[in-house]
Write a protein that holds these residues in place. Structure first.
Motif, short mmCIF file in Angstrom:
data_model
loop_
_atom_site.label_atom_id
_atom_site.label_comp_id
_atom_site.label_asym_id
_atom_site.label_seq_id
_atom_site.Cartn_x
_atom_site.Cartn_y
_atom_site.Cartn_z
N GLN A 158 0.82 -1.21 0.00
CA GLN A 158 0.00 0.00 0.00
C GLN A 158 0.85 1.26 0.00
O GLN A 158 0.47 2.27 -0.59
N VAL A 159 2.00 1.21 0.65
CA VAL A 159 2.92 2.35 0.60
C VAL A 159 3.40 2.56 -0.83
O VAL A 159 3.39 3.68 -1.35
N ASN A 160 3.83 1.47 -1.49
CA ASN A 160 4.30 1.59 -2.87
C ASN A 160 3.20 2.11 -3.79
O ASN A 160 3.47 2.89 -4.72
N MET A 161 1.95 1.71 -3.54
CA MET A 161 0.85 2.02 -4.46
C MET A 161 0.08 3.29 -4.09
O MET A 161 -0.91 3.60 -4.75
N GLN A 162 0.51 4.01 -3.06
CA GLN A 162 -0.31 5.10 -2.55
C GLN A 162 -0.54 6.22 -3.56
O GLN A 162 -1.51 6.98 -3.45
N GLY A 163 0.31 6.35 -4.58
CA GLY A 163 0.11 7.39 -5.59
C GLY A 163 -0.83 7.00 -6.70
O GLY A 163 -1.10 7.79 -7.60
N SER A 164 -1.35 5.77 -6.65
CA SER A 164 -2.22 5.29 -7.72
C SER A 164 -3.69 5.57 -7.40
O SER A 164 -4.13 5.44 -6.25
N HIS A 165 -4.45 5.93 -8.43
CA HIS A 165 -5.90 6.09 -8.29
C HIS A 165 -6.64 4.97 -9.01
O HIS A 165 -7.86 5.05 -9.20
N ASP A 166 -5.92 3.96 -9.43
CA ASP A 166 -6.49 2.81 -10.15
C ASP A 166 -6.93 1.76 -9.13
O ASP A 166 -6.11 1.21 -8.40
N ARG A 167 -8.21 1.50 -9.05
CA ARG A 167 -8.69 0.52 -8.06
C ARG A 167 -8.16 -0.89 -8.35
O ARG A 167 -8.18 -1.75 -7.49
N TRP A 168 -7.68 -1.11 -9.60
CA TRP A 168 -7.13 -2.42 -9.97
C TRP A 168 -5.60 -2.38 -10.03
O TRP A 168 -4.99 -3.23 -10.67
N GLN A 169 -5.00 -1.40 -9.36
CA GLN A 169 -3.54 -1.29 -9.37
C GLN A 169 -2.90 -2.61 -8.95
O GLN A 169 -3.30 -3.23 -7.96
N ARG A 170 -1.88 -3.01 -9.68
CA ARG A 170 -1.20 -4.27 -9.40
C ARG A 170 0.09 -4.03 -8.62
O ARG A 170 0.60 -2.90 -8.58
N HIS A 171 0.60 -5.09 -8.03
CA HIS A 171 1.82 -5.00 -7.22
C HIS A 171 2.49 -6.37 -7.23
O HIS A 171 1.81 -7.40 -7.28
N PRO A 172 3.83 -6.41 -7.18
CA PRO A 172 4.52 -7.71 -7.18
C PRO A 172 4.12 -8.64 -6.04
O PRO A 172 4.27 -9.86 -6.16
#
Length: 408
Positions: A158-172
């Motif tokens: 969530q820290v890595n993705m905090q700048g995303s506004h995409d509800r489907w944002q992916r992460h490793p």
């Protein structure tokens, strides 16, 4: 037709995949023996294919370019096969390098090593989507915040993705992501087997990890169409985290359940405060011993002593081991860190003496022992080894004859 293709410096040999999380990713230049081993790492018969993540999963928000790249499954930077030189080896996995070096020294054939380990990655991120959806679908729902996922894993993502506004944002770290971005692109490249160092990001839930790990092994064997593909893994080391005793014992039991698997014990090389112990050479070489024994027919002990059985007689417990040839204490003292109990949860330190390939254990405070355990401290100073000074694994067992039958 009129086209011709010329290939130079081609090697044909044994290829192994080195995967997992940060202790497999841990570079040779960071290891305890780096000052000696990096300058001597020139070996044309070892080839390295080093898949590095484009974006470190450290404690910061990712820029838009990272978020977009990850969403395209474009997480790993392009890699090429490289000859093993000091410069290339320094940045390669230390465990992978030491494994490959011992293998190449022993087999006298070229050895190729592919590394795609990702720091902090949980087991579920390395499993194919069909298996996860069928067997553990709940892990996919709001994955950074559900109870299946270790708290640290979800928080870091969530820290890595905090700048995303995409509800489907992916992460490793998301379930299935690294399988899709780091396994599928290998396009079933023919490999001999896998060495795996992971578990720190799943140690909060031992029972769930048992399902995940079995699923992961099956998933990869299915992908490579090889149901007996060797899968050699590292048992977690010593560290002051309460769940790690249970996790190490769970890994020992997984070794018994999963065919064509091997396990390297690392508890003697742990660090009480550092999740990344630096002494990686013994770990890589212990994995190589298992491969040489099980997959290449070498007559070497593949492992330290592994629990076989525990029987009680005259108030004392006789513990037998597999690979227990030449049992002794590494420090020349009596075997340490054995405990016995009559009631689960109320253990007492035990005296222990070695008799052949067995250890006899007792405590004056326990007249009718029903349970025995060894190395049952998160950071343990257990000292039992075999003739090759390979350490015994953590274990906890029910004593046979105490309830009429034993179980481990």
């Amino acid at each position: 037709g009129s086209d011709s293709f010329v290939f130079r410096n081609v090697a044909v040999g044994e290829v192994w995949l080195c995967s997992g999380q940060s202790n497999m990713e841990f570079r040779l230049e960071q290891s305890l023996d780096a000052s000696e081993d990096v300058p001597r790492a020139t070996n044309k018969s070892i080839r390295l294919f080093d898949m590095k993540g484009r974006w470190a999963t450290d404690n910061r928000a990712w820029p838009d370019t990272a978020l977009e790249s990850v969403n395209r499954l474009d997480y790993f930077a392009p890699a090429d096969w490289e000859e093993c030189t000091p410069a290339h080896a320094a940045r390669f996995s230390a465990v992978g390098y030491y494994f490959g070096k011992m293998l190449q020294d022993s087999l006298k054939v070229p050895v190729g090593l592919i590394c795609n380990a990702v720091g902090g990655s949980p087991a579920e991120s390395w499993i194919d989507r069909g298996s996860v959806e069928h067997f553990i679908p709940g892990i996919l729902r709001d994955w950074p915040r559900n109870d299946y996922v270790q708290g640290w894993v979800g928080e870091r993502a969530q820290v890595n993705m905090q700048g995303s506004h995409d509800r489907w944002q992916r992460h490793p770290y998301a379930p299935c992501y690294l399988y899709e971005s780091g396994i599928l692109p290998l396009e079933r490249f023919p490999i001999k087997g896998v060495i795996w160092y992971q578990g720190e990001s799943n140690a909060h839930n031992v029972q769930l990890h048992e399902r995940l790990f079995s699923l992961l092994v099956k998933s990869w064997r299915t992908y490579w169409d090889n149901p007996e593909m060797p899968f050699l893994f590292v048992q977690l080391s010593s560290l002051n985290r309460p769940s790690w005793t249970w996790f190490r014992d769970s890994q020992r039991r997984l070794l018994q359940r999963i065919p064509c698997a091997g396990m390297a014990v690392s508890s003697d090389k742990g660090d009480s405060l550092d999740v990344h112990p630096k002494d990686k050479r013994p770990i890589g070489e212990r994995l190589a011993r298992w491969a040489l024994h099980a997959n290449y027919g070498f007559k070497v002990l593949p492992s330290g002593p592994l629990f076989k059985s525990a029987r009680v007689r005259d108030g004392r417990v006789c513990v037998k081991f597999v690979y227990g040839e030449g049992l002794h204490a590494s420090d020349g003292k009596a075997p340490a860190c054995f405990e016995v109990a009559e009631v689960e949860g109320i253990y007492y330190p035990a005296q222990a003496v070695i008799q052949g390939d067995s250890v006899v254990v007792w405590s004056d405070k326990v007249s009718r022992p029903k349970y025995v355990r060894y190395g049952w401290q998160p950071f343990t100073r257990a000292n039992l080894v075999n003739r090759d000074r390979l350490p015994a694994s953590t274990f906890r067992a029910v004593v046979e004859n105490a309830f009429g039958a034993g179980a481990d």
